[in-house]
Every structure is written in structure tokens, then in C-alpha cells.
Design a protein around this motif. Structure first.
Motif, PDB file in Angstrom:
ATOM      1  N   LEU A   8     -36.366  -5.530   9.485  1.00 43.97           N
ATOM      2  CA  LEU A   8     -35.637  -4.340   9.923  1.00 43.97           C
ATOM      3  C   LEU A   8     -35.235  -4.491  11.381  1.00 43.97           C
ATOM      4  CD1 LEU A   8     -34.634  -1.439   9.551  1.00 43.97           C
ATOM      5  CD2 LEU A   8     -36.924  -0.670  10.187  1.00 43.97           C
ATOM      6  N   PHE A   9     -36.184  -4.943  12.215  1.00 45.74           N
ATOM      7  CA  PHE A   9     -35.891  -5.294  13.595  1.00 45.74           C
ATOM      8  C   PHE A   9     -35.563  -6.782  13.604  1.00 45.74           C
ATOM      9  CE2 PHE A   9     -38.674  -1.653  13.901  1.00 45.74           C
ATOM     10  CZ  PHE A   9     -38.033  -0.886  14.852  1.00 45.74           C
ATOM     11  N   LYS A  10     -34.347  -7.133  13.935  1.00 48.86           N
ATOM     12  CA  LYS A  10     -33.900  -8.526  13.864  1.00 48.86           C
ATOM     13  C   LYS A  10     -34.027  -9.177  15.237  1.00 48.86           C
ATOM     14  CE  LYS A  10     -30.624  -7.452  10.228  1.00 48.86           C
ATOM     15  NZ  LYS A  10     -30.982  -6.087   9.998  1.00 48.86           N
ATOM     16  N   PRO A  11     -35.113  -9.959  15.483  1.00 50.83           N
ATOM     17  CA  PRO A  11     -35.241 -10.645  16.768  1.00 50.83           C
ATOM     18  C   PRO A  11     -34.225 -11.784  16.871  1.00 50.83           C
ATOM     19  CG  PRO A  11     -37.057 -11.238  15.319  1.00 50.83           C
ATOM     20  CD  PRO A  11     -36.239 -10.227  14.604  1.00 50.83           C
ATOM     21  N   PHE A  12     -33.780 -12.074  18.105  1.00 53.50           N
ATOM     22  CA  PHE A  12     -32.817 -13.150  18.302  1.00 53.50           C
ATOM     23  C   PHE A  12     -33.031 -13.810  19.652  1.00 53.50           C
ATOM     24  CE2 PHE A  12     -30.783  -9.534  20.242  1.00 53.50           C
ATOM     25  CZ  PHE A  12     -30.199 -10.054  21.382  1.00 53.50           C
ATOM     26  N   VAL A  13     -32.534 -15.020  19.771  1.00 52.38           N
ATOM     27  CA  VAL A  13     -32.457 -15.738  21.043  1.00 52.38           C
ATOM     28  C   VAL A  13     -31.013 -16.202  21.198  1.00 52.38           C
ATOM     29  CG1 VAL A  13     -34.872 -16.468  21.151  1.00 52.38           C
ATOM     30  CG2 VAL A  13     -33.212 -17.905  19.993  1.00 52.38           C
ATOM     31  N   ARG A  14     -30.551 -16.247  22.451  1.00 51.16           N
ATOM     32  CA  ARG A  14     -29.163 -16.593  22.726  1.00 51.16           C
ATOM     33  C   ARG A  14     -29.120 -17.443  23.989  1.00 51.16           C
ATOM     34  NH1 ARG A  14     -26.512 -11.288  23.435  1.00 51.16           N
ATOM     35  NH2 ARG A  14     -26.431 -11.297  21.178  1.00 51.16           N
ATOM     36  N   GLY A  15     -28.249 -18.404  24.028  1.00 55.64           N
ATOM     37  CA  GLY A  15     -28.092 -19.236  25.212  1.00 55.64           C
ATOM     38  C   GLY A  15     -26.631 -19.438  25.548  1.00 55.64           C
ATOM     39  N   MET A  16     -26.353 -19.708  26.810  1.00 58.78           N
ATOM     40  CA  MET A  16     -24.985 -19.940  27.242  1.00 58.78           C
ATOM     41  C   MET A  16     -24.979 -20.936  28.391  1.00 58.78           C
ATOM     42  SD  MET A  16     -22.229 -17.130  28.456  1.00 58.78           S
ATOM     43  CE  MET A  16     -21.333 -17.557  29.921  1.00 58.78           C
ATOM     44  N   TYR A  17     -23.955 -21.749  28.433  1.00 57.21           N
ATOM     45  CA  TYR A  17     -23.777 -22.710  29.519  1.00 57.21           C
ATOM     46  C   TYR A  17     -22.354 -22.577  30.023  1.00 57.21           C
ATOM     47  CZ  TYR A  17     -23.314 -27.122  31.978  1.00 57.21           C
ATOM     48  OH  TYR A  17     -23.081 -28.064  32.940  1.00 57.21           O
ATOM     49  N   GLY A  18     -22.188 -22.576  31.329  1.00 56.41           N
ATOM     50  CA  GLY A  18     -20.856 -22.480  31.909  1.00 56.41           C
ATOM     51  C   GLY A  18     -20.648 -23.576  32.935  1.00 56.41           C
ATOM     52  N   ALA A  19     -19.422 -24.018  33.081  1.00 51.10           N
ATOM     53  CA  ALA A  19     -19.097 -25.068  34.045  1.00 51.10           C
ATOM     54  C   ALA A  19     -17.818 -24.705  34.782  1.00 51.10           C
ATOM     55  CB  ALA A  19     -18.927 -26.412  33.344  1.00 51.10           C
TER      56      ALA A  19
END
Length: 74
Positions: A8-19
Motif C-alpha cells: 500500500l505504501f510504495k517505497p522507492f529510491v531515485r538517483g540522478m546525475y548531471g553534467a
């Protein structure tokens, strides 16, 4: 982004890289950083999302953040 949709509670991880592709101007302290990245972790409930994030910014410092969001597709 990785999320676990079986709860019901959907845990998530997210990453981003910028240049930086082109540096248009140097700031007073020198040049800006050429790359940056951050990661966040949070939970989605129905259409609401809450997350904490940490990462390096283009000024060379470390940034902490807290955010919320609404999803348009449920």
C-alpha cells in the motif's frame, strides 16, 4: 527510479546525475563544478509522494532536501 508496487505504501529510491556541457561564465570564486549527482528515497501513497534527498550541487557543496509530489497517473 526503483519502486516496490506490492505494498500500500510504495517505497522507492531515485538517483540522478548531471553534467555541464558548456561553461558560459566563471563565478567570483572560480569555475562551477562540471558534474553533480543526487539520490533520494521516499514513499508513494496513492497519488502522493514524500521523499528525502541528498546530493552534490554545481557549486561544489552538499545539498539536503525534503519534497512532496503528486502523481498524475495512478
Amino acid at each position: 527510479e526503483v519502486s516496490f508496487d506490492r505494498f500500500l505504501f510504495k517505497p522507492f529510491v531515485r538517483g540522478m546525475y548531471g553534467a555541464t556541457v558548456v561553461v558560459l561564465r566563471e563565478n567570483a570564486a572560480g569555475t562551477i563544478a562540471y558534474h553533480t549527482g543526487w539520490g533520494s528515497a521516499g514513499v508513494k501513497v496513492s497519488v502522493l509522494e514524500v521523499h528525502l534527498s541528498v546530493g552534490r550541487d554545481f557549486a561544489g557543496g552538499v545539498s539536503l532536501g525534503f519534497g512532496t509530489g503528486l502523481r498524475l497517473i495512478y
